[in-house]
Design an enzyme around this catalytic site. Structure first.
Site, PDB file in Angstrom:
ATOM      1  CD  GLU A  70      -8.844  25.586 -22.807  1.00 19.48           C
ATOM      2  OE1 GLU A  70      -9.568  25.123 -21.899  1.00 19.48           O
ATOM      3  OE2 GLU A  70      -7.894  24.963 -23.295  1.00 19.48           O
ATOM      4  CG  HIS A 117     -27.768  16.240 -47.124  1.00 17.47           C
ATOM      5  ND1 HIS A 117     -28.645  16.064 -48.175  1.00 17.47           N
ATOM      6  CD2 HIS A 117     -26.524  16.093 -47.660  1.00 17.47           C
ATOM      7  CE1 HIS A 117     -27.970  15.810 -49.283  1.00 17.47           C
ATOM      8  NE2 HIS A 117     -26.674  15.814 -48.990  1.00 17.47           N
ATOM      9  CE  LYS A 134     -11.149  22.234 -14.294  1.00 23.77           C
ATOM     10  NZ  LYS A 134      -9.670  22.272 -14.402  1.00 23.77           N
TER      11      LYS A 134
END
Length: 439
Positions: free
Chosen positions: A279, A300, A414
């Site tokens: 961010e 793995h 948003k």
């Protein structure tokens, strides 16, 4: 003290001279950060935060934490992003791996970090008829995810114990003067702590945002803060070397940094780190992509890609020198699993050899490795790690020539979400989005 080494990053990709040539930029970036002359300087209150925390503040945090521990089986911390990841990272790192299945002590749970209906349903079912409290964290009180969770859990708590008792079990961490949550806290008489206006969420773990939930979980917040002070007061060579090395690698085409741990307790610490750097740096079509793996588990799965995939990555390995407990591998007469060659050895010794072998294999495979050595997982050393990564993030962002302390891209989803939900004030955006979907 934690240690940093970039020796295993040097070779065909970058050399010491390239890092040295970046040091003047790194020192200028550090100067901007410490003098407050860089972009986003209204959000650098965290730089001198550890040494500025008073004993009175820590005592108040501990007092409220003790009160919640005495009255509650569960305390739900409601917040998103930096308002929960720091506390979650520290609590998970310090907790017994199977604490959730052991009845002793107050359990800290988290909500408001997603909009999962089943998650909220299951949480409410757990809390029904149980003694619980709430720590709600939001500067505004209107951020969608935590606001939904708080409305639901506040309603549940008030129905269980009544508004008066509920108010004694709710703590609000919010803006000092304004916002919906501040107004509600004043109206209802909640205990409150302040989110400093000059500290952004992803840098807030050493404020009440992180310290109160950590104290409720039963851990030593003074030791955590003192660990951060160790790095704040030390010379900045660790910080400068890490910031300069990762930027030298970025300029050499290494676009992804993978934070590696060999202890399952550090999983959420990596999640906190990913937000901190992702961010802060991911702007203006620039920035290192942050990823993480838990070894040896992910050897793995992701191990194949890391060993032989596209060579655009480098690793930063957190190596914990000392395990908390000792478990030795027993001898077995039948030896059907062929493990007698390590009988008598500690499990941690096997883990350390897996770590060393992996680092060598990945270096041979063309993956530069940075190494951060931590003496043990404790409040002190987690505090050191937190502040080390925070300060290096600010320096690294300025080397990259972005504002490390804003997050304009977070607002894009948003606006679309509000428009799709037909929130008042978003009518025009709603029509535009619906027209796009029709196409």
């Amino acid at each position: 003290m934690i240690k940093f080494s970039n020796k295993a990053a040097l070779g065909n990709v970058i050399c010491g001279q390239e890092i040295d040539s970046l040091m003047p930029e790194a020192r200028k970036a550090l100067e901007k950060l410490e003098n407050g002359t860089g972009a986003g300087n209204d959000f650098i209150g965290w730089v001198n935060l550890p040494s500025g925390i008073s004993e009175q503040s820590l005592s108040q945090i501990q007092e409220v934490a003790n009160s919640l521990r005495e009255t509650c089986e569960f305390v739900v911390t409601i917040g998103i992003g930096g308002s929960y990841l720091g506390a979650k990272a520290v609590i998970e790192a310090l907790s017994d791996n199977f604490a959730a299945y052991k009845p002793a002590g107050t359990k800290v749970l988290f909500a408001g970090n997603n909009i999962g209906e089943d998650y909220l349903h299951d949480l409410m079912e757990l809390l029904r008829e149980r003694r619980f409290g709430i720590i709600v964290i939001s500067k505004s009180g209107t951020t969608t995810e935590p606001a939904i969770a708080f409305r639901l859990l506040k309603d549940l708590l008030e129905k269980q114990v009544g508004k008066k008792v509920a108010a004694q079990r709710i703590v609000a961490i919010t803006d000092e003067h304004k916002g919906a949550l501040r107004n509600l806290a004043t109206q209802e008489g909640y205990k409150t702590f302040v989110i400093p206006s000059n500290v952004g969420g992803r840098f807030s773990v050493l404020t009440p945002v992180g310290l109160l939930p950590i104290a409720v979980a039963g851990f030593d917040v003074r030791a955590l803060v003192n660990g951060a002070i160790n790095i704040e007061k030390a010379d900045n060579e660790l910080v400068l070397n890490y910031a300069a090395t990762r930027n030298a690698l970025y300029r050499a085409g290494k676009k992804t940094e993978i934070l590696v741990n060999y202890n399952p307790k550090l999983h959420f610490f990596a999640e906190w780190w990913k937000q901190l750097y992702g961010e802060s740096e991911g702007k203006e079509n620039k920035g290192i992509f942050t990823a993480s793996v838990d070894f040896t588990t992910d050897l793995h799965s992701m191990g194949q890609w890391i060993q032989e995939g596209e060579r655009t990555i480098f690793e930063t390995v957190i190596s914990v020198e000392k395990a908390d407990n000792e478990v030795r591998i027993p001898y077995d007469d039948a030896n059907l699993d062929a493990l007698n060659y390590i009988a008598g050895k500690r499990v941690d010794e096997v883990n350390k050899m897996a770590e060393l072998g992996t680092r060598l294999a990945h270096q041979d495979g063309g993956v530069p490795n940075l190494l951060i050595q931590v003496p043990e997982i404790s409040e002190k050393y987690l505090g050191q790690l937190i502040y080390f990564f925070e300060k290096a993030c600010g320096v690294s962002g300025y080397i990259l020539n972005v504002n490390p302390f804003n997050q304009p891209g977070v607002e894009a989803y948003k606006k679309n979400m509000f428009a799709l939900l037909k929130k008042p004030g978003f009518e025009a955006e709603s029509e535009a989005i619906l027209a796009r979907l029709d196409k």
